[in-house]
Design a protein around this motif. Structure first.
Motif, PDB file in Angstrom:
ATOM      1  N   GLN A  94       9.435  84.590 -45.327  1.00 52.11           N
ATOM      2  CA  GLN A  94      10.309  83.854 -44.413  1.00 52.11           C
ATOM      3  C   GLN A  94      11.782  84.067 -44.763  1.00 52.11           C
ATOM      4  OE1 GLN A  94       9.450  82.313 -41.566  1.00 52.11           O
ATOM      5  NE2 GLN A  94       7.397  83.043 -42.002  1.00 52.11           N
ATOM      6  N   PHE A  95      12.109  84.098 -46.042  1.00 53.19           N
ATOM      7  CA  PHE A  95      13.488  84.338 -46.440  1.00 53.19           C
ATOM      8  C   PHE A  95      13.931  85.742 -46.056  1.00 53.19           C
ATOM      9  CE2 PHE A  95      13.662  80.987 -50.110  1.00 53.19           C
ATOM     10  CZ  PHE A  95      13.582  79.976 -49.165  1.00 53.19           C
ATOM     11  N   GLU A  96      13.037  86.706 -46.175  1.00 49.87           N
ATOM     12  CA  GLU A  96      13.348  88.077 -45.761  1.00 49.87           C
ATOM     13  C   GLU A  96      13.541  88.145 -44.247  1.00 49.87           C
ATOM     14  OE1 GLU A  96      14.112  90.629 -47.639  1.00 49.87           O
ATOM     15  OE2 GLU A  96      13.601  89.680 -49.543  1.00 49.87           O
ATOM     16  N   ASN A  97      12.724  87.418 -43.499  1.00 47.13           N
ATOM     17  CA  ASN A  97      12.898  87.360 -42.037  1.00 47.13           C
ATOM     18  C   ASN A  97      14.248  86.772 -41.663  1.00 47.13           C
ATOM     19  OD1 ASN A  97      10.405  88.456 -41.478  1.00 47.13           O
ATOM     20  ND2 ASN A  97       9.416  86.501 -41.060  1.00 47.13           N
ATOM     21  N   GLU A  98      14.653  85.737 -42.376  1.00 50.08           N
ATOM     22  CA  GLU A  98      15.952  85.100 -42.112  1.00 50.08           C
ATOM     23  C   GLU A  98      17.084  86.106 -42.341  1.00 50.08           C
ATOM     24  OE1 GLU A  98      18.431  81.942 -40.927  1.00 50.08           O
ATOM     25  OE2 GLU A  98      16.251  81.933 -40.951  1.00 50.08           O
ATOM     26  N   LYS A  99      16.997  86.861 -43.433  1.00 48.55           N
ATOM     27  CA  LYS A  99      18.017  87.872 -43.734  1.00 48.55           C
ATOM     28  C   LYS A  99      18.044  88.958 -42.665  1.00 48.55           C
ATOM     29  CE  LYS A  99      17.356  89.623 -47.791  1.00 48.55           C
ATOM     30  NZ  LYS A  99      17.146  90.033 -49.187  1.00 48.55           N
ATOM     31  N   LEU A 100      16.877  89.371 -42.211  1.00 42.49           N
ATOM     32  CA  LEU A 100      16.787  90.430 -41.211  1.00 42.49           C
ATOM     33  C   LEU A 100      17.383  89.991 -39.874  1.00 42.49           C
ATOM     34  CD1 LEU A 100      15.615  93.269 -40.545  1.00 42.49           C
ATOM     35  CD2 LEU A 100      13.547  92.083 -39.812  1.00 42.49           C
ATOM     36  N   LEU A 101      17.055  88.781 -39.450  1.00 39.37           N
ATOM     37  CA  LEU A 101      17.536  88.289 -38.153  1.00 39.37           C
ATOM     38  C   LEU A 101      18.989  87.834 -38.192  1.00 39.37           C
ATOM     39  CD1 LEU A 101      14.396  86.244 -37.050  1.00 39.37           C
ATOM     40  CD2 LEU A 101      15.170  88.441 -36.133  1.00 39.37           C
ATOM     41  N   TYR A 102      19.411  87.271 -39.307  1.00 41.14           N
ATOM     42  CA  TYR A 102      20.765  86.717 -39.424  1.00 41.14           C
ATOM     43  C   TYR A 102      21.404  87.228 -40.706  1.00 41.14           C
ATOM     44  CZ  TYR A 102      18.714  83.901 -35.832  1.00 41.14           C
ATOM     45  OH  TYR A 102      18.070  83.521 -34.690  1.00 41.14           O
ATOM     46  N   PRO A 103      21.966  88.438 -40.662  1.00 44.74           N
ATOM     47  CA  PRO A 103      22.518  89.067 -41.872  1.00 44.74           C
ATOM     48  C   PRO A 103      23.571  88.220 -42.593  1.00 44.74           C
ATOM     49  CG  PRO A 103      22.496  90.617 -40.037  1.00 44.74           C
ATOM     50  CD  PRO A 103      22.103  89.282 -39.491  1.00 44.74           C
ATOM     51  N   GLU A 104      24.232  87.326 -41.884  1.00 47.60           N
ATOM     52  CA  GLU A 104      25.233  86.483 -42.528  1.00 47.60           C
ATOM     53  C   GLU A 104      24.606  85.537 -43.549  1.00 47.60           C
ATOM     54  OE1 GLU A 104      24.151  84.544 -38.557  1.00 47.60           O
ATOM     55  OE2 GLU A 104      24.536  86.550 -39.278  1.00 47.60           O
TER      56      GLU A 104
END
Length: 119
Positions: A94-104
């Motif tokens: 989930q943390f990797e998904n967050e980084k992928l979708l919202y690079p900020e």
């Protein structure tokens, strides 16, 4: 005088026609119950992280079906819920998904992942 009235009514008519042709803009995110779930989590009014996980997973499926993105923080919050329920492998996903979708969010997600790996 008559010319001014005709011009005024013509302008109103044209404006009305143009406004009637406008299509509503598609929302950027599918918020669904996300805000309510986060509020319930921080107020301790939800019964368990498992129930909130189910609600957010359903929200994500609905968003995908509508062709909308989940809002920023969605995957980070879901990851936190997985952490609270002991599902560490899903936390990282989930943390990797967050980084992928919202690079900020990369710096903060990396910080959380680093601390997750220390435990």
């Amino acid at each position: 005088m008559v010319f001014k009235r005709v011009t005024c009514w013509s302008s109103v008519l044209i404006l009305g026609v143009l406004m009637g042709c406008a299509t509503p803009q598609k929302p950027l995110y599918s918020w669904g119950s996300y805000q309510k779930e986060v509020y319930a989590y921080f107020k301790n009014t939800q019964s368990s992280p498992a129930e909130q996980i189910i609600a957010l997973e359903q929200q994500e499926q609905k968003a995908k079906a509508q062709g909308l993105a989940v809002p920023p923080g969605f995957h980070a919050h879901l990851g936190m819920l997985y952490a609270n329920s002991g599902q560490i492998d899903k936390v990282q996903q989930q943390f990797e998904n967050e980084k992928l979708l919202y690079p900020e969010s990369t710096t903060y997600m990396n910080f959380l992942l680093l601390n997750l790996n220390k435990k």
